[in-house]
Design a protein around this motif. Structure first.
Motif, PDB file in Angstrom:
ATOM      1  N   TYR A   1     -12.436  39.849  63.202  1.00  0.00           N
ATOM      2  CA  TYR A   1     -11.653  40.094  61.708  1.00  0.00           C
ATOM      3  C   TYR A   1     -11.128  41.676  62.434  1.00  0.00           C
ATOM      4  CZ  TYR A   1     -13.913  36.452  59.631  1.00  0.00           C
ATOM      5  OH  TYR A   1     -14.568  35.335  59.663  1.00  0.00           O
ATOM      6  N   ASN A   2      -9.926  42.102  62.363  1.00  0.00           N
ATOM      7  CA  ASN A   2      -9.435  43.511  61.629  1.00  0.00           C
ATOM      8  C   ASN A   2     -10.196  44.153  60.260  1.00  0.00           C
ATOM      9  OD1 ASN A   2      -8.243  46.508  62.101  1.00  0.00           O
ATOM     10  ND2 ASN A   2      -6.450  45.462  62.408  1.00  0.00           N
ATOM     11  N   TYR A   3     -11.108  44.330  60.363  1.00  0.00           N
ATOM     12  CA  TYR A   3     -11.647  45.483  59.413  1.00  0.00           C
ATOM     13  C   TYR A   3     -11.738  46.429  59.747  1.00  0.00           C
ATOM     14  CZ  TYR A   3     -12.428  40.976  57.122  1.00  0.00           C
ATOM     15  OH  TYR A   3     -12.156  40.073  56.344  1.00  0.00           O
ATOM     16  N   ARG A   4     -10.959  47.519  60.249  1.00  0.00           N
ATOM     17  CA  ARG A   4     -11.782  48.458  60.866  1.00  0.00           C
ATOM     18  C   ARG A   4     -10.892  49.505  59.323  1.00  0.00           C
ATOM     19  NH1 ARG A   4      -8.630  47.711  66.896  1.00  0.00           N
ATOM     20  NH2 ARG A   4      -7.376  47.698  65.170  1.00  0.00           N
ATOM     21  N   MET A   5     -11.786  51.051  59.677  1.00  0.00           N
ATOM     22  CA  MET A   5     -11.279  52.311  59.307  1.00  0.00           C
ATOM     23  C   MET A   5     -10.613  53.007  60.073  1.00  0.00           C
ATOM     24  SD  MET A   5     -13.838  54.621  56.917  1.00  0.00           S
ATOM     25  CE  MET A   5     -13.896  53.922  55.716  1.00  0.00           C
ATOM     26  N   THR A   6     -10.006  53.416  59.811  1.00  0.00           N
ATOM     27  CA  THR A   6      -8.727  54.832  60.083  1.00  0.00           C
ATOM     28  C   THR A   6     -10.040  55.810  60.184  1.00  0.00           C
ATOM     29  OG1 THR A   6      -7.257  55.193  58.756  1.00  0.00           O
ATOM     30  CG2 THR A   6      -6.101  53.384  59.673  1.00  0.00           C
ATOM     31  N   ASP A   7      -9.508  56.709  61.364  1.00  0.00           N
ATOM     32  CA  ASP A   7     -10.076  58.201  61.248  1.00  0.00           C
ATOM     33  C   ASP A   7      -8.899  59.236  60.196  1.00  0.00           C
ATOM     34  OD1 ASP A   7     -11.792  58.056  63.651  1.00  0.00           O
ATOM     35  OD2 ASP A   7     -11.057  59.198  64.328  1.00  0.00           O
ATOM     36  N   ILE A   8      -8.287  58.684  60.073  1.00  0.00           N
ATOM     37  CA  ILE A   8      -7.218  58.975  58.623  1.00  0.00           C
ATOM     38  C   ILE A   8      -8.342  59.163  57.317  1.00  0.00           C
ATOM     39  CG2 ILE A   8      -5.665  59.551  57.704  1.00  0.00           C
ATOM     40  CD1 ILE A   8      -3.907  58.024  59.571  1.00  0.00           C
ATOM     41  N   GLN A   9      -8.733  57.337  57.036  1.00  0.00           N
ATOM     42  CA  GLN A   9      -9.026  57.449  55.999  1.00  0.00           C
ATOM     43  C   GLN A   9     -10.840  57.860  55.831  1.00  0.00           C
ATOM     44  OE1 GLN A   9      -8.905  53.394  57.276  1.00  0.00           O
ATOM     45  NE2 GLN A   9      -8.330  52.780  55.102  1.00  0.00           N
ATOM     46  N   ALA A  10     -11.033  58.145  56.971  1.00  0.00           N
ATOM     47  CA  ALA A  10     -12.687  58.223  57.702  1.00  0.00           C
ATOM     48  C   ALA A  10     -12.445  60.316  56.799  1.00  0.00           C
ATOM     49  CB  ALA A  10     -13.290  58.240  58.712  1.00  0.00           C
ATOM     50  N   ALA A  11     -11.858  60.745  57.279  1.00  0.00           N
ATOM     51  CA  ALA A  11     -11.637  62.169  57.607  1.00  0.00           C
ATOM     52  C   ALA A  11     -11.698  62.771  55.786  1.00  0.00           C
ATOM     53  CB  ALA A  11     -10.283  63.208  58.114  1.00  0.00           C
ATOM     54  N   LEU A  12     -11.088  61.630  55.230  1.00  0.00           N
ATOM     55  CA  LEU A  12     -10.701  61.674  53.588  1.00  0.00           C
ATOM     56  C   LEU A  12     -12.533  61.614  53.306  1.00  0.00           C
ATOM     57  CD1 LEU A  12     -10.116  62.568  50.685  1.00  0.00           C
ATOM     58  CD2 LEU A  12      -8.575  60.525  51.478  1.00  0.00           C
ATOM     59  N   GLY A  13     -12.973  60.910  53.067  1.00  0.00           N
ATOM     60  CA  GLY A  13     -14.281  59.852  53.116  1.00  0.00           C
ATOM     61  C   GLY A  13     -15.658  61.123  53.883  1.00  0.00           C
ATOM     62  N   ALA A  14     -14.867  61.682  54.869  1.00  0.00           N
ATOM     63  CA  ALA A  14     -16.206  63.111  55.561  1.00  0.00           C
ATOM     64  C   ALA A  14     -16.249  64.267  54.081  1.00  0.00           C
ATOM     65  CB  ALA A  14     -15.733  62.625  56.480  1.00  0.00           C
ATOM     66  N   SER A  15     -14.919  64.749  54.437  1.00  0.00           N
ATOM     67  CA  SER A  15     -14.993  65.757  53.486  1.00  0.00           C
ATOM     68  C   SER A  15     -15.493  65.464  51.209  1.00  0.00           C
ATOM     69  CB  SER A  15     -13.603  66.315  53.055  1.00  0.00           C
ATOM     70  OG  SER A  15     -12.851  66.844  52.324  1.00  0.00           O
ATOM     71  N   GLN A  16     -15.015  64.198  51.298  1.00  0.00           N
ATOM     72  CA  GLN A  16     -15.108  63.649  50.029  1.00  0.00           C
ATOM     73  C   GLN A  16     -17.052  63.520  49.598  1.00  0.00           C
ATOM     74  OE1 GLN A  16     -13.139  61.203  46.953  1.00  0.00           O
ATOM     75  NE2 GLN A  16     -12.077  63.415  47.687  1.00  0.00           N
ATOM     76  N   ILE A  17     -17.623  62.874  51.229  1.00  0.00           N
ATOM     77  CA  ILE A  17     -18.811  63.157  50.399  1.00  0.00           C
ATOM     78  C   ILE A  17     -19.534  64.469  50.098  1.00  0.00           C
ATOM     79  CG2 ILE A  17     -19.590  63.023  52.945  1.00  0.00           C
ATOM     80  CD1 ILE A  17     -21.504  60.442  52.039  1.00  0.00           C
ATOM     81  N   GLU A  18     -19.637  66.027  50.832  1.00  0.00           N
ATOM     82  CA  GLU A  18     -19.613  66.805  50.384  1.00  0.00           C
ATOM     83  C   GLU A  18     -19.983  66.532  49.286  1.00  0.00           C
ATOM     84  OE1 GLU A  18     -17.885  70.051  53.175  1.00  0.00           O
ATOM     85  OE2 GLU A  18     -18.473  68.465  55.120  1.00  0.00           O
ATOM     86  N   ARG A  19     -19.055  66.646  48.273  1.00  0.00           N
ATOM     87  CA  ARG A  19     -18.510  66.633  46.701  1.00  0.00           C
ATOM     88  C   ARG A  19     -19.238  66.423  45.856  1.00  0.00           C
ATOM     89  NH1 ARG A  19     -13.161  67.825  44.422  1.00  0.00           N
ATOM     90  NH2 ARG A  19     -12.363  66.961  46.168  1.00  0.00           N
ATOM     91  N   LEU A  20     -20.130  64.644  46.407  1.00  0.00           N
ATOM     92  CA  LEU A  20     -20.658  63.644  46.426  1.00  0.00           C
ATOM     93  C   LEU A  20     -21.539  63.813  44.758  1.00  0.00           C
ATOM     94  CD1 LEU A  20     -21.074  60.925  45.412  1.00  0.00           C
ATOM     95  CD2 LEU A  20     -22.758  61.016  48.190  1.00  0.00           C
ATOM     96  N   ASP A  21     -22.987  64.934  44.962  1.00  0.00           N
ATOM     97  CA  ASP A  21     -23.635  65.317  44.202  1.00  0.00           C
ATOM     98  C   ASP A  21     -22.911  66.004  43.031  1.00  0.00           C
ATOM     99  OD1 ASP A  21     -25.638  63.902  45.709  1.00  0.00           O
ATOM    100  OD2 ASP A  21     -25.910  66.102  46.260  1.00  0.00           O
ATOM    101  N   GLU A  22     -21.921  66.826  43.437  1.00  0.00           N
ATOM    102  CA  GLU A  22     -21.288  67.781  41.971  1.00  0.00           C
ATOM    103  C   GLU A  22     -20.580  65.720  41.730  1.00  0.00           C
ATOM    104  OE1 GLU A  22     -16.470  69.650  42.247  1.00  0.00           O
ATOM    105  OE2 GLU A  22     -18.361  70.206  43.525  1.00  0.00           O
ATOM    106  N   PHE A  23     -19.637  65.459  42.127  1.00  0.00           N
ATOM    107  CA  PHE A  23     -19.263  64.094  41.799  1.00  0.00           C
ATOM    108  C   PHE A  23     -19.778  63.421  40.138  1.00  0.00           C
ATOM    109  CE2 PHE A  23     -15.565  63.690  45.142  1.00  0.00           C
ATOM    110  CZ  PHE A  23     -14.368  64.538  44.560  1.00  0.00           C
ATOM    111  N   VAL A  24     -20.948  63.438  40.221  1.00  0.00           N
ATOM    112  CA  VAL A  24     -22.012  62.428  39.817  1.00  0.00           C
ATOM    113  C   VAL A  24     -22.281  63.124  38.996  1.00  0.00           C
ATOM    114  CG1 VAL A  24     -24.038  61.270  40.230  1.00  0.00           C
ATOM    115  CG2 VAL A  24     -22.478  60.958  41.763  1.00  0.00           C
TER     116      VAL A  24
END
Length: 386
Positions: free
Chosen positions: A241-264
Motif C-alpha cells: 500500500y502507499n501508507y508512507r509518512m512524509t518528511d514534512i510530517q516526520a519533521a513536525l513529529g520529531a519536534s513535537q516529541i521533544e515536548r511530549l513530557d511537557e504536554f502530558v
C-alpha cells in the motif's frame, strides 16, 4: 468555542517543517527514520514504522501478524471504528469484549469469560486489540497472560496513549504485546498533522510492515528472487500500500516529541484540576487503575442522569450553546449500520451502551488555560442544574 482538543504548535515546530521544505527531501527522506528512532527510544522499543495514519498502522499490524479470511479479531466496542475496520480490510471476522464501566477499557473479566466460552466452541480470536481509552493503558499483564493461555496475538491500540505509563514503563515498549500503534492526529498528544506509527520488538514484523507500507516494493537484493539488473532496479514482492509518512510530517513529529513530557504533565495537571472542581456534582469520573499513569488524551465524565433533571442530549446541547466544544467518544462500534449488517445488535454489550448514554468529553489539551477550564467547569455545573 473552546474545543475539546487541539494541537499545540510553536516556532520550533514551524522551523523544523520549514527546514524540510527548503531541503531536497519532502517525502521519504532522513526525517522519517529520525522520528521513528526518537519514538522507539522514548518508548523503549526496538523497531518503529511510521505511516500516514494510525488506521494504516493498525492495518499493517494485522497483515504482519497474518490475519486473513476465516480469522477473528476482538476489540472494545468503545473505540473509533478503525480499531475494528483493520480486521475487515484483511477479510477477517470481528467481535467485541464489553468494557469495564469504571475505566472504559476492555474488561479483563469479560475477556476471560468470553475466551472460556470461545474455547469450547472452537472460535478463539487470532488477535485481540486492547484500546487504551482516553490515554489510560489497559490491564496489559493480565491480557498478555490470557494471550499465552489461549494463543492469540496482541495489538495495543495506543492511539490515545503516547506518553502514558504502565507499571512505571512507557507504553509502546512491547513487553505485553506484539505491536503497539500510536496516532498523531492534531487532537492527540503530539501531532504530525496526520500520521501514525507501529512499534514492535520483532524484526520480522517490522520488516513486513516496512515492506507493505510502500507498495510491497523492495530495493534490497537479499529479498529479491534474482540479482538486481542494475542500480535502478526494484521488485514488488508483495501486494502493499502507499501508507508512507512524509518528511514534512516526520519533521513536525520529531519536534513535537521533544515536548511530549511537557504536554502530558500539563494534561495531567488539568485532569487533576477537573477532578477537584467537579467533585460533588452528579457526575461519575473515570477511575484510574493503580498500575497506570494516563496520558489524558480525553477527559470524560458520565452524567448521573437519575440525579439530573435533564436528558443526556439536553446537557450536551446546553454546553455547546455556552461555547463549550464538548464531544462524545465513542458511539459503540457494534451499533453502527455496517456492523449491524454483520449481525451485531443493541443489547449485545450493555456496559458499552450504558456508557454511551451517559458520556461527555470535556475540553482537554495542553494549551487550555485555567480561565478557560473554569469557564468549562461553570458551564457544566449550570448545564446539569447543580
Amino acid at each position: 468555542m473552546i474545543p475539546y482538543g487541539r494541537q499545540d504548535i510553536d516556532e520550533r515546530d514551524v522551523a523544523a517543517v520549514t527546514e524540510v521544505l527548503r531541503s531536497e527531501w519532502l517525502t521519504q527522506g532522513p526525517m522519517v527514520p529520525r522520528f521513528e528512532q526518537a519514538v522507539a527510544a522514548y518508548c523503549g522499543a526496538t523497531h518503529a514504522v511510521a505511516v500516514n495514519s494510525a488506521t494504516s498502522a493498525l492495518h499493517l499490524a494485522c497483515l504482519a501478524l497474518g490475519l486473513g479470511p476465516g480469522d477473528v479479531l476482538w476489540t472494545s466496542p468503545i473505540t473509533f471504528v478503525a480499531s475494528v475496520n483493520c480486521a475487515r480490510y484483511c477479510g477477517a471476522d470481528v467481535d467485541f469484549v464489553d468494557i469495564d464501566p469504571h475505566t472504559v477499557n476492555m474488561s479483563v473479566v469479560a475477556l476471560a469469560e468470553k475466551l472460556d466460552r470461545a474455547a469450547k466452541t472452537g472460535r478463539l480470536p487470532n488477535i485481540v486489540v486492547p484500546v487504551h481509552f482516553a490515554g489510560q493503558p489497559c490491564e496489559m499483564a493480565a491480557i498478555h497472560d490470557l494471550g499465552r493461555q489461549y494463543g492469540f496475538r496482541i495489538i495495543e491500540d495506543a492511539s490515545h496513549a503516547i506518553g502514558a505509563r504502565y507499571r512505571n514503563e512507557a507504553v509502546g515498549n512491547g513487553r505485553f504485546s506484539d505491536i503497539t500503534v500510536f496516532s498523531f492526529h492534531p487532537v492527540k498528544i503530539i501531532t504530525t498533522g496526520e500520521g501514525g506509527m507501529a512499534l514492535t520488538n520483532d524484526a520480522r514484523l517490522a520488516e513486513t510492515m516496512v515492506l507493505l507500507r510502500s507498495h510491497g516494493i523492495t530495493r534490497d537484493a537479499a529479498q529479491m528472487d534474482h540479482a538486481p539488473d542494475g542500480p535502478w532496479y526494484y521488485q514488488q514482492i508483495a501486494l502493499g500500500y502507499n501508507y508512507r509518512m512524509t518528511d514534512i510530517q516526520a519533521a513536525l513529529g520529531a519536534s513535537q516529541i521533544e515536548r511530549l513530557d511537557e504536554f502530558v504533565a500539563r494534561r495531567r495537571a488539568l485532569a487533576r484540576r477537573y477532578d477537584e472542581h467537579l467533585a460533588g456534582l452528579p457526575l461519575a469520573l473515570l477511575r484510574q487503575h493503580p498500575d497506570c499513569a494516563s496520558a489524558w488524551h480525553l477527559y470524560v465524565v458520565r452524567l448521573q442522569l437519575d440525579q439530573i433533571g435533564k436528558s443526556h442530549r439536553e446537557v450536551f446541547a446546553a454546553l455547546r450553546d455556552r461555547g463549550i466544544g464538548v464531544n462524545l467518544h465513542y458511539i459503540p462500534v457494534h451499533t453502527q449500520p455496517y456492523y449491524r449488517r454483520l449481525g451485531f445488535k443493541s443489547g449485545d454489550f450493555p456496559q458499552a451502551e450504558r456508557y454511551y448514554a451517559e458520556a461527555i468529553s470535556l475540553p482537554l489539551y495542553a494549551g487550555l488555560s485555567e480561565d478557560e477550564q473554569d469557564e468549562v467547569i461553570a458551564a457544566v455545573a449550570e448545564a446539569i442544574d447543580a
